[in-house]
Enzyme design. Structure first.
Site, short mmCIF file in Angstrom:
data_model
loop_
_atom_site.label_atom_id
_atom_site.label_comp_id
_atom_site.label_asym_id
_atom_site.label_seq_id
_atom_site.Cartn_x
_atom_site.Cartn_y
_atom_site.Cartn_z
N ASN A 1 -10.11 -1.27 -1.32
CA ASN A 1 -8.69 -1.01 -1.13
C ASN A 1 -7.93 -1.50 -2.36
OD1 ASN A 1 -5.99 -1.08 -0.40
ND2 ASN A 1 -6.33 -2.02 1.60
N CYS B 1 0.81 -1.23 0.00
CA CYS B 1 0.00 0.00 0.00
C CYS B 1 0.84 1.28 0.00
CB CYS B 1 -0.94 -0.01 1.19
SG CYS B 1 -1.89 -1.53 1.27
N HIS C 1 -3.77 6.44 2.21
CA HIS C 1 -4.07 5.13 1.61
C HIS C 1 -5.50 4.74 2.00
CE1 HIS C 1 -4.16 1.04 0.55
NE2 HIS C 1 -4.11 0.60 1.79
#
Ligand SMILES: CC(C)(COP(=O)(O)OP(=O)(O)OC[C@H]1O[C@@H](n2cnc3c(N)ncnc32)[C@H](O)[C@@H]1OP(=O)(O)O)[C@@H](O)C(=O)NCCC(=O)NCCS
Length: 345
Positions: free
Chosen positions: A300, A131, A270
């Protein structure tokens, strides 16, 4: 109203004059059209739309077409970033692709993208920082430009997360989606990079993993049967570490630049979980309208999440000259990243 109207009387002190390390000249993103909704997932695992939305802020995530692979997502985002930068492909002299869902383990997906874009001879490589991959890639690009080794670097975050989901594990398969974001990094551009800092703590390496398929657990009938080739995570631990580290990274950045955290106009974190993002905003005392939550219809997207959210705001014309933007990442590794950008006048 722009966020800056509400919180700033003076232009940001030190950061208003801080020299640019380099600049982002163009941005682009690509999101597949197909949506896998929470209601769809209710038919696959023991979960509910209500549980997923309340705990994560996610209603649906994108799934790329069956005949696509990660490099296709990367190419689509890269072409848009190149068009936005108004540069010919031949001007790019390095390409860095951040991904944990490559086309294959070897060769790099960057080389496949290189060929699909029609690039010749310039260096291209993958980085695997989950990430925080986009932030790390920006740093590498910046270093090459400052050193005079490169002029225009194509940085891409691309992930086919849905190919690595165990649709028997309700704790992970609800979280992730596919997508890509890209930036052209140059000496001069639209967003000046004022600060970049990344970190890692390998003692947390088993917090989020794809355990099978590497040298530790080479692919075998056993790894297939035990579904070791999919993402597994300890969500609650990730949650706490993410809030703590993303808040700390932002404070460190403000201190290094000689500004207050409240001088940051846009925080683009993020996009793991809306509750993580809200908790970071609260810890930092930033008003919710300045802390970007962009995961309701995307989930995500790992290394792609920051450039997707950033490009979304840019395409909506939300940025104003002089504003400060913090890109803040945290994820598997554990690895984290923080970049501060200033919008060019
Ligand atoms: C995964 C996450 C949404 C779970 O939310 P949470 O509030 O921490 O929930 P918990 O893990 O404590 O689980 C609470 C309960 O819900 C259950 N549960 C977990 N997933 C569920 C789902 N999809 N549907 C319904 N119930 C679920 C658990 O089994 C647990 O039940 P129990 O209390 O009977 O044991 C959250 O921790 C998170 O987003 N973490 C970070 C995600 C991450 O790692 N992202 C990748 C890297 S950035």
């Amino acid at each position: 109203m722009s966020p800056s109207d509400s919180h700033r009387d003076d232009p940001v002190g030190v950061a208003a004059n801080a020299p640019a390390i380099c600049s982002i000249r163009g941005l682009g993103r690509y999101l597949p059209e197909r949506q896998l909704t929470n209601v769809d997932l209710e038919k696959v695992v023991d979960t509910s739309d209500e549980w997923i939305f309340q705990r994560t802020g996610i209603r649906s995530r994108r799934v790329m077409p069956e005949d696509w692979i990660t490099s296709d997502l990367a190419v689509a985002a890269a072409q848009r970033a190149l068009a936005d930068a108004d540069l010919p492909l031949t001007a790019i002299d390095q390409m860095i692709l951040a991904t944990v869902t490559p086309d294959h383990l070897c060769p790099s997906t960057a080389c496949v993208v290189h060929h699909k874009l029609g690039m010749k001879n310039v260096p291209a490589f993958d980085i695997s920082v989950a990430c925080s991959g986009f932030g790390y890639a920006l740093s590498i690009a910046a270093a090459g430009i400052v050193a005079g080794m490169h002029h225009n670097v194509l940085v891409i975050g691309a992930e086919a997360m849905t190919r690595f989901m165990n649709y028997e594990d309700r704790t992970s398969c609800i979280l992730f989606g596919d997508g890509a974001g890209a930036a052209v990094v140059s000496k001069e551009g639209r967003f000046d990079l004022l600060y970049t800092d990344n970190g890692a703590d390998g003692s947390m390496a088993d917090m989020i993993e794809i355990p099978g398929g590497g040298s530790r657990e080479p692919a075998s009938e056993g790894t297939l049967q035990e579904r070791r080739h999919f993402v597994v995570l300890r969500g609650r631990e990730v949650f706490k570490s993410a809030v703590r580290q993303m808040s700390q990274s932002t404070r460190d950045a403000a201190e290094a630049l000689g500004i207050q955290v409240s001088d940051i106009d846009w925080m683009v974190p993020h996009q793991a979980n809306a509750r993580i993002i809200e908790a970071v905003g609260e810890q930092l005392g930033l008003p919710a309208e300045r802390v970007v939550v962009d995961l309701e219809d995307k989930g995500n997207t790992t290394a792609a999440s920051i450039p997707i959210a950033f490009t979304g705001l840019y395409e909506q014309g939300r940025f104003e000259p002089g504003q400060l933007i913090a890109l803040v990442g945290f994820g598997a590794g554990a690895a984290w990243s923080c970049q501060i950008l200033r919008v060019r006048g």
